[in-house]
Design a protein around this motif. Structure first.
Motif, PDB file in Angstrom:
ATOM      1  N   TYR A  11       0.818  -1.214   0.000  1.00 36.59           N
ATOM      2  CA  TYR A  11       0.000   0.000   0.000  1.00 36.59           C
ATOM      3  C   TYR A  11       0.853   1.265   0.000  1.00 36.59           C
ATOM      4  CZ  TYR A  11      -3.903  -3.127   0.817  1.00 36.59           C
ATOM      5  OH  TYR A  11      -4.836  -4.124   0.677  1.00 36.59           O
ATOM      6  N   ARG A  12       2.047   1.166  -0.560  1.00 32.86           N
ATOM      7  CA  ARG A  12       2.890   2.347  -0.667  1.00 32.86           C
ATOM      8  C   ARG A  12       2.240   3.345  -1.626  1.00 32.86           C
ATOM      9  NH1 ARG A  12       9.296   1.960  -0.657  1.00 32.86           N
ATOM     10  NH2 ARG A  12       9.720   4.112  -0.042  1.00 32.86           N
ATOM     11  N   PRO A  13       2.102   4.611  -1.238  1.00 29.53           N
ATOM     12  CA  PRO A  13       1.426   5.594  -2.099  1.00 29.53           C
ATOM     13  C   PRO A  13       2.063   5.682  -3.483  1.00 29.53           C
ATOM     14  CG  PRO A  13       1.740   6.493   0.094  1.00 29.53           C
ATOM     15  CD  PRO A  13       2.496   5.193   0.057  1.00 29.53           C
ATOM     16  N   GLN A  14       1.215   5.800  -4.495  1.00 31.28           N
ATOM     17  CA  GLN A  14       1.681   5.897  -5.875  1.00 31.28           C
ATOM     18  C   GLN A  14       1.457   7.280  -6.473  1.00 31.28           C
ATOM     19  OE1 GLN A  14       3.354   3.329  -7.405  1.00 31.28           O
ATOM     20  NE2 GLN A  14       3.215   2.415  -5.362  1.00 31.28           N
ATOM     21  N   VAL A  19      -0.634  10.108  -0.262  1.00 27.73           N
ATOM     22  CA  VAL A  19       0.342  10.281   0.830  1.00 27.73           C
ATOM     23  C   VAL A  19      -0.407  10.702   2.090  1.00 27.73           C
ATOM     24  CG1 VAL A  19       2.351  11.586   1.631  1.00 27.73           C
ATOM     25  CG2 VAL A  19       2.203  10.863  -0.760  1.00 27.73           C
ATOM     26  N   VAL A  20      -0.113  10.064   3.198  1.00 28.45           N
ATOM     27  CA  VAL A  20      -0.849  10.291   4.445  1.00 28.45           C
ATOM     28  C   VAL A  20      -0.147  11.339   5.316  1.00 28.45           C
ATOM     29  CG1 VAL A  20      -1.722   9.215   6.568  1.00 28.45           C
ATOM     30  CG2 VAL A  20      -1.699   7.925   4.419  1.00 28.45           C
ATOM     31  N   GLY A  21      -0.893  12.362   5.717  1.00 26.14           N
ATOM     32  CA  GLY A  21      -0.449  13.290   6.740  1.00 26.14           C
ATOM     33  C   GLY A  21       0.639  14.276   6.359  1.00 26.14           C
ATOM     34  N   GLN A  22       0.915  14.470   5.059  1.00 24.94           N
ATOM     35  CA  GLN A  22       1.961  15.414   4.639  1.00 24.94           C
ATOM     36  C   GLN A  22       1.408  16.365   3.577  1.00 24.94           C
ATOM     37  OE1 GLN A  22       4.522  15.386   6.420  1.00 24.94           O
ATOM     38  NE2 GLN A  22       4.722  13.310   7.208  1.00 24.94           N
ATOM     39  N   GLU A  23       0.211  16.884   3.812  1.00 23.82           N
ATOM     40  CA  GLU A  23      -0.445  17.726   2.812  1.00 23.82           C
ATOM     41  C   GLU A  23       0.358  18.981   2.491  1.00 23.82           C
ATOM     42  OE1 GLU A  23      -1.978  16.329   5.358  1.00 23.82           O
ATOM     43  OE2 GLU A  23      -3.342  14.935   4.355  1.00 23.82           O
ATOM     44  N   PRO A  47      11.481  12.441  10.621  1.00 24.66           N
ATOM     45  CA  PRO A  47      11.706  11.142  11.270  1.00 24.66           C
ATOM     46  C   PRO A  47      11.462   9.986  10.312  1.00 24.66           C
ATOM     47  CG  PRO A  47       9.665  12.144  12.041  1.00 24.66           C
ATOM     48  CD  PRO A  47      10.345  13.164  11.185  1.00 24.66           C
ATOM     49  N   ARG A  48      11.802   8.786  10.746  1.00 27.17           N
ATOM     50  CA  ARG A  48      11.677   7.600   9.890  1.00 27.17           C
ATOM     51  C   ARG A  48      10.211   7.287   9.623  1.00 27.17           C
ATOM     52  NH1 ARG A  48      11.685   5.834  15.017  1.00 27.17           N
ATOM     53  NH2 ARG A  48      10.269   4.116  15.493  1.00 27.17           N
ATOM     54  N   GLY A  49       9.959   6.681   8.480  1.00 25.46           N
ATOM     55  CA  GLY A  49       8.634   6.137   8.185  1.00 25.46           C
ATOM     56  C   GLY A  49       7.534   7.133   7.948  1.00 25.46           C
ATOM     57  N   VAL A  50       7.872   8.384   7.543  1.00 24.73           N
ATOM     58  CA  VAL A  50       6.819   9.389   7.351  1.00 24.73           C
ATOM     59  C   VAL A  50       6.604   9.739   5.881  1.00 24.73           C
ATOM     60  CG1 VAL A  50       7.085  10.382   9.641  1.00 24.73           C
ATOM     61  CG2 VAL A  50       8.440  11.293   7.762  1.00 24.73           C
ATOM     62  N   GLY A  51       7.375   9.133   4.963  1.00 17.98           N
ATOM     63  CA  GLY A  51       7.096   9.316   3.536  1.00 17.98           C
ATOM     64  C   GLY A  51       8.121  10.119   2.755  1.00 17.98           C
ATOM     65  N   LYS A  52       9.330  10.263   3.250  1.00 16.49           N
ATOM     66  CA  LYS A  52      10.341  11.067   2.538  1.00 16.49           C
ATOM     67  C   LYS A  52      10.721  10.422   1.207  1.00 16.49           C
ATOM     68  CE  LYS A  52      13.319  10.929   5.908  1.00 16.49           C
ATOM     69  NZ  LYS A  52      12.499  10.081   6.823  1.00 16.49           N
ATOM     70  N   ARG A  57      10.050   9.560  -4.801  1.00 21.05           N
ATOM     71  CA  ARG A  57       9.746   8.699  -5.949  1.00 21.05           C
ATOM     72  C   ARG A  57       8.518   9.201  -6.714  1.00 21.05           C
ATOM     73  NH1 ARG A  57      10.651   2.811  -2.982  1.00 21.05           N
ATOM     74  NH2 ARG A  57      12.937   2.879  -2.966  1.00 21.05           N
ATOM     75  N   ILE A  58       7.514   9.653  -5.965  1.00 22.43           N
ATOM     76  CA  ILE A  58       6.305  10.170  -6.620  1.00 22.43           C
ATOM     77  C   ILE A  58       6.633  11.422  -7.427  1.00 22.43           C
ATOM     78  CG2 ILE A  58       4.042  11.217  -6.214  1.00 22.43           C
ATOM     79  CD1 ILE A  58       3.785   9.364  -3.759  1.00 22.43           C
ATOM     80  N   LEU A  59       7.470  12.301  -6.858  1.00 27.54           N
ATOM     81  CA  LEU A  59       7.883  13.512  -7.580  1.00 27.54           C
ATOM     82  C   LEU A  59       8.632  13.143  -8.857  1.00 27.54           C
ATOM     83  CD1 LEU A  59       8.217  16.582  -7.777  1.00 27.54           C
ATOM     84  CD2 LEU A  59      10.249  16.387  -6.317  1.00 27.54           C
ATOM     85  N   ALA A  60       9.552  12.187  -8.741  1.00 28.90           N
ATOM     86  CA  ALA A  60      10.321  11.745  -9.912  1.00 28.90           C
ATOM     87  C   ALA A  60       9.401  11.157 -10.977  1.00 28.90           C
ATOM     88  CB  ALA A  60      11.362  10.715  -9.476  1.00 28.90           C
ATOM     89  N   LYS A  61       8.432  10.367 -10.539  1.00 29.10           N
ATOM     90  CA  LYS A  61       7.483   9.745 -11.468  1.00 29.10           C
ATOM     91  C   LYS A  61       6.618  10.795 -12.152  1.00 29.10           C
ATOM     92  CE  LYS A  61       3.509   6.564 -11.281  1.00 29.10           C
ATOM     93  NZ  LYS A  61       2.710   5.700 -10.378  1.00 29.10           N
ATOM     94  N   THR A  62       6.146  11.778 -11.375  1.00 24.44           N
ATOM     95  CA  THR A  62       5.181  12.762 -11.891  1.00 24.44           C
ATOM     96  C   THR A  62       5.820  13.710 -12.899  1.00 24.44           C
ATOM     97  OG1 THR A  62       4.014  12.653  -9.764  1.00 24.44           O
ATOM     98  CG2 THR A  62       3.477  14.499 -11.213  1.00 24.44           C
TER      99      THR A  62
END
Length: 381
Positions: A11-14, A19-23, A47-52, A57-62
């Motif tokens: 369920y990694r955001p695509q 993306v959860v909690g980083q609007e 911190p770890r595990g927050v979506g960095k 990767r999403i930015l690179a893809k987009t």
């Protein structure tokens, strides 16, 4: 039999909207793409595990997508997006600085920057745990980071921003990622549970979210663990506290009820039962302080929203808080906090906690005696 894929990967955001909690991060990045204001070097901190790395990767893809949607998300169907999804994109280069931190590793990267992308607009270089680079490697990277080719974008990710050289920081657009809120993690876990057809109790998901301490990846790992432990596709509060070895909050309600009844003996018996179950006395103190804080929070309707518990638990807090005065809660918090501060220095740590519990048990009587003494003094005056 299909290989099991952990939830953090499955369920990694695509795209940005998942993306959860980083609007604040995703909105800024989408606006940068929309207005063609992309910086050439980004630094993602947090911190770890927050979506960095996920956001990198999403930015690179987009930015390499040839058919972006109206809200500036990657389409997921063009050749570039498909190559990215299959880990076959030649426009994205990832380097783990934890294991590739020498000057030679950076020189190899700099050599690759010279070549323009064969298809797509940008070549994106994602360097994870960038603070692990040696000082010499940082220096070898400076010139390229300051004046990269127009088609090159660098995304640096780190959990320890303070270890990065100021000369690197000054060349990057810095994004600070937040710890993810408990309610956001709980909501995301509920969504995944529904997708996986796993029955769940809201209080169990909230407990997992609390234990994760703002890291969604940790929460998903704990969720997988509890689902495996239950072996029945059901996540219950009872099984969660048993597996994670967390003290049930009912114990704190019992202790506070005994405090309010001035029953020091009952408090001692409950504390003994907690120790016999293998729980640490210091963790009990910390949990009791949090419980008293929550009771104080629900005393005022304006701060009830600060209490991040289920509706059933909230009703229990509201009921107990009616029986406790603000003076009692503040005094109890002060005693328990002092016991927490001095716990490590105590030679007899069990006795240290028991003394604190007995003091709180006698607070009500102390208040009554103080009030009587004040009334007597007033009469004499």
């Amino acid at each position: 039999m299909e290989n099991f894929v952990v939830s953090a990967r499955k369920y990694r955001p695509q795209n940005f909207k998942s993306v959860v909690g980083q609007e604040h991060i995703t909105t800024t990045l989408k606006n940068a793409i929309k207005n063609n204001h992309l910086a050439q070097s980004f630094l993602f901190c947090g911190p770890r595990g927050v979506g960095k790395t996920t956001c990198a990767r999403i930015l690179a893809k987009t930015i390499n997508c040839s058919n972006r949607t109206d809200d500036f998300e990657a389409c997921g169907t063009c050749d570039s997006c498909k190559a990215f999804g299959n880990n076959a994109s030649f426009n994205i280069y990832e380097l783990d600085a934890a294991s590739n931190n020498s000057v030679d590793d950076i020189r190899n990267l700099v050599d690759q920057v010279r070549y323009a992308p064969q298809q797509g607009s940008y070549k994106v270089y994602i360097i994870d745990e960038v603070h692990m680079l040696s000082a010499a490697a940082f220096n070898a990277f400076l010139k390229t980071l300051e004046e990269p080719p127009s088609y090159a974008i660098f995304i640096l990710a780190t959990t320890e921003k303070h270890k990065i050289l100021p000369t690197i920081l000054s060349r990057c657009q810095i994004f600070d990622f937040n710890r993810i809120q408990i309610r956001d993690i709980s909501k995301h876990l509920a969504y995944i549970a529904e997708q996986e057809k796993v029955e769940f109790e809201d209080e169990a998901l909230r407990l997992i979210a609390t234990k994760a301490d703002g890291a969604l990846r940790d929460a998903l790992s704990i969720f997988d663990l509890i689902v495996t432990y239950s072996a029945g596709n059901r996540v219950t509060y009872a099984e969660t506290i048993e597996n994670l070895h967390i003290l049930d909050y009912d114990y704190y309600f019992k202790v506070v009820d005994a405090f309010l009844a001035e029953d020091a003996s009952q408090v001692m018996l409950i504390f003994d039962e907690i120790l016999k179950k293998g729980f640490d006395a210091h963790n009990f103190l910390v949990g009791l302080a949090s419980h008293l804080r929550d009771l104080l929070v629900v005393k005022d309707p304006a701060t009830v929203e600060l209490l991040e518990v289920s509706e059933d638990a909230q009703s229990k807090y509201l009921e107990q808080s009616k029986n406790a005065t603000v003076s009692f809660l503040l005094s109890a918090l002060n005693i328990i906090n002092q016991a927490d501060v001095n716990y490590r220095m105590s030679k007899n740590q069990r006795l240290h906690v028991e003394l604190a519990l007995m003091k709180v048990s006698k607070l009500q009587r102390a208040f009554k005696l103080t009030a009587l003494a004040a009334a007597e003094a007033k009469k004499k005056a």
